[in-house]
Write a protein that holds these residues in place. Structure first.
Motif, mmCIF file in Angstrom:
data_model
loop_
_atom_site.group_PDB
_atom_site.id
_atom_site.type_symbol
_atom_site.label_atom_id
_atom_site.label_comp_id
_atom_site.label_asym_id
_atom_site.label_seq_id
_atom_site.Cartn_x
_atom_site.Cartn_y
_atom_site.Cartn_z
ATOM 1 N N PRO A 34 -7.710 127.884 -6.384
ATOM 2 C CA PRO A 34 -8.070 128.182 -7.772
ATOM 3 C C PRO A 34 -8.626 126.951 -8.485
ATOM 4 O O PRO A 34 -8.199 125.831 -8.246
ATOM 5 C CB PRO A 34 -6.740 128.621 -8.386
ATOM 6 C CG PRO A 34 -5.699 127.957 -7.554
ATOM 7 C CD PRO A 34 -6.280 127.823 -6.170
ATOM 8 N N GLY A 35 -9.597 127.173 -9.330
ATOM 9 C CA GLY A 35 -10.096 126.105 -10.191
ATOM 10 C C GLY A 35 -11.079 125.147 -9.566
ATOM 11 O O GLY A 35 -11.588 124.267 -10.223
ATOM 12 N N THR A 36 -11.380 125.270 -8.302
ATOM 13 C CA THR A 36 -12.330 124.382 -7.638
ATOM 14 C C THR A 36 -13.256 125.242 -6.795
ATOM 15 O O THR A 36 -12.848 126.261 -6.268
ATOM 16 C CB THR A 36 -11.597 123.371 -6.721
ATOM 17 O OG1 THR A 36 -10.637 122.667 -7.489
ATOM 18 C CG2 THR A 36 -12.554 122.379 -6.115
ATOM 19 N N ASP A 37 -14.480 124.798 -6.640
ATOM 20 C CA ASP A 37 -15.436 125.543 -5.846
ATOM 21 C C ASP A 37 -15.153 125.336 -4.361
ATOM 22 O O ASP A 37 -15.365 124.254 -3.815
ATOM 23 C CB ASP A 37 -16.853 125.102 -6.195
ATOM 24 C CG ASP A 37 -17.906 125.979 -5.555
ATOM 25 O OD1 ASP A 37 -17.546 126.956 -4.872
ATOM 26 O OD2 ASP A 37 -19.093 125.688 -5.740
ATOM 27 N N ALA A 38 -14.658 126.361 -3.698
ATOM 28 C CA ALA A 38 -14.291 126.278 -2.284
ATOM 29 C C ALA A 38 -15.505 125.981 -1.405
ATOM 30 O O ALA A 38 -15.388 125.278 -0.401
ATOM 31 C CB ALA A 38 -13.631 127.578 -1.839
ATOM 32 N N THR A 39 -16.673 126.481 -1.798
ATOM 33 C CA THR A 39 -17.878 126.266 -1.004
ATOM 34 C C THR A 39 -18.231 124.788 -0.913
ATOM 35 O O THR A 39 -18.528 124.275 0.166
ATOM 36 C CB THR A 39 -19.060 127.051 -1.615
ATOM 37 O OG1 THR A 39 -18.686 128.416 -1.725
ATOM 38 C CG2 THR A 39 -20.301 126.929 -0.764
ATOM 39 N N HIS A 40 -18.174 124.108 -2.055
ATOM 40 C CA HIS A 40 -18.483 122.677 -2.052
ATOM 41 C C HIS A 40 -17.431 121.880 -1.299
ATOM 42 O O HIS A 40 -17.758 120.956 -0.542
ATOM 43 C CB HIS A 40 -18.627 122.149 -3.489
ATOM 44 C CG HIS A 40 -19.868 122.628 -4.158
ATOM 45 N ND1 HIS A 40 -19.849 123.279 -5.356
ATOM 46 C CD2 HIS A 40 -21.167 122.565 -3.775
ATOM 47 C CE1 HIS A 40 -21.081 123.588 -5.693
ATOM 48 N NE2 HIS A 40 -21.896 123.179 -4.745
ATOM 49 N N LEU A 41 -16.169 122.221 -1.493
ATOM 50 C CA LEU A 41 -15.105 121.501 -0.789
ATOM 51 C C LEU A 41 -15.219 121.705 0.717
ATOM 52 O O LEU A 41 -15.038 120.769 1.490
ATOM 53 C CB LEU A 41 -13.725 121.928 -1.293
ATOM 54 C CG LEU A 41 -12.556 121.143 -0.701
ATOM 55 C CD1 LEU A 41 -12.663 119.660 -1.034
ATOM 56 C CD2 LEU A 41 -11.244 121.701 -1.215
ATOM 57 N N ALA A 42 -15.545 122.916 1.146
ATOM 58 C CA ALA A 42 -15.708 123.195 2.572
ATOM 59 C C ALA A 42 -16.850 122.369 3.164
ATOM 60 O O ALA A 42 -16.721 121.808 4.253
ATOM 61 C CB ALA A 42 -15.958 124.682 2.791
#
Length: 153
Positions: A34-42
């Motif tokens: 939640p609260g963070t863009d999973a796509t960018h983190l991945a």
């Protein structure tokens, strides 16, 4: 299955703010972030994995086990999950980092085993002649263009 594993990990370890399971190519498989863009983190985790794996290979100290980023507000840790996946955790500051590592490695192992057990799509042999990789006939053009280059003045 993946979403359930990530949710259970967050319930057992309250310091875990979120988790992303992604391919080593950076594409998201599952996320509980939640609260963070999973796509960018991945994508960033995949890039970090590539660098960390190369460092491990160059240093000749064994296979990659995890990449850890400590920040003022906590940690971000990436673990391998099977042949082609990564588990990345975003956690608040914790005194029990070894306990977190142990549980996260178990989750990564279970998720990786499940992903590795899936049938892999058939791929073309990269060394086969081009004629074997492409269709032998090309589609016919259905429209006829009569465009001409304008005269040069």
């Amino acid at each position: 299955m993946v979403g359930t594993e990530l949710l259970r990990l967050r319930r057992r370890r309250p310091e875990v703010a979120g988790a992303v399971l992604a391919g080593t190519d950076g594409l998201v498989i599952g996320s509980d972030l939640p609260g963070t863009d999973a796509t960018h983190l991945a994508a960033l985790a995949a890039a970090g994995f590539g660098v960390a794996s190369r460092v491990a290979a160059t240093a000749r100290r064994g296979a990659f086990q995890e990449a850890l980023v400590r920040t003022a507000g906590g940690t971000v840790v990436t673990y391998p999950a099977g042949r082609d996946a990564l588990l990345t955790l975003v956690a608040d500051t914790t005194d029990d980092l070894e306990g977190l590592h142990a549980e996260a490695r178990e989750v990564a192992h279970r998720a990786g085993s499940a992903l590795d057990a899936r049938p892999r799509p058939a791929t073309a042999d990269a060394h086969a002649p081009l004629a074997h990789l492409t269709p032998r006939t090309l589609p016919r053009r259905t429209t006829h263009h009569t465009w001409r280059r304008p005269p040069i003045r």
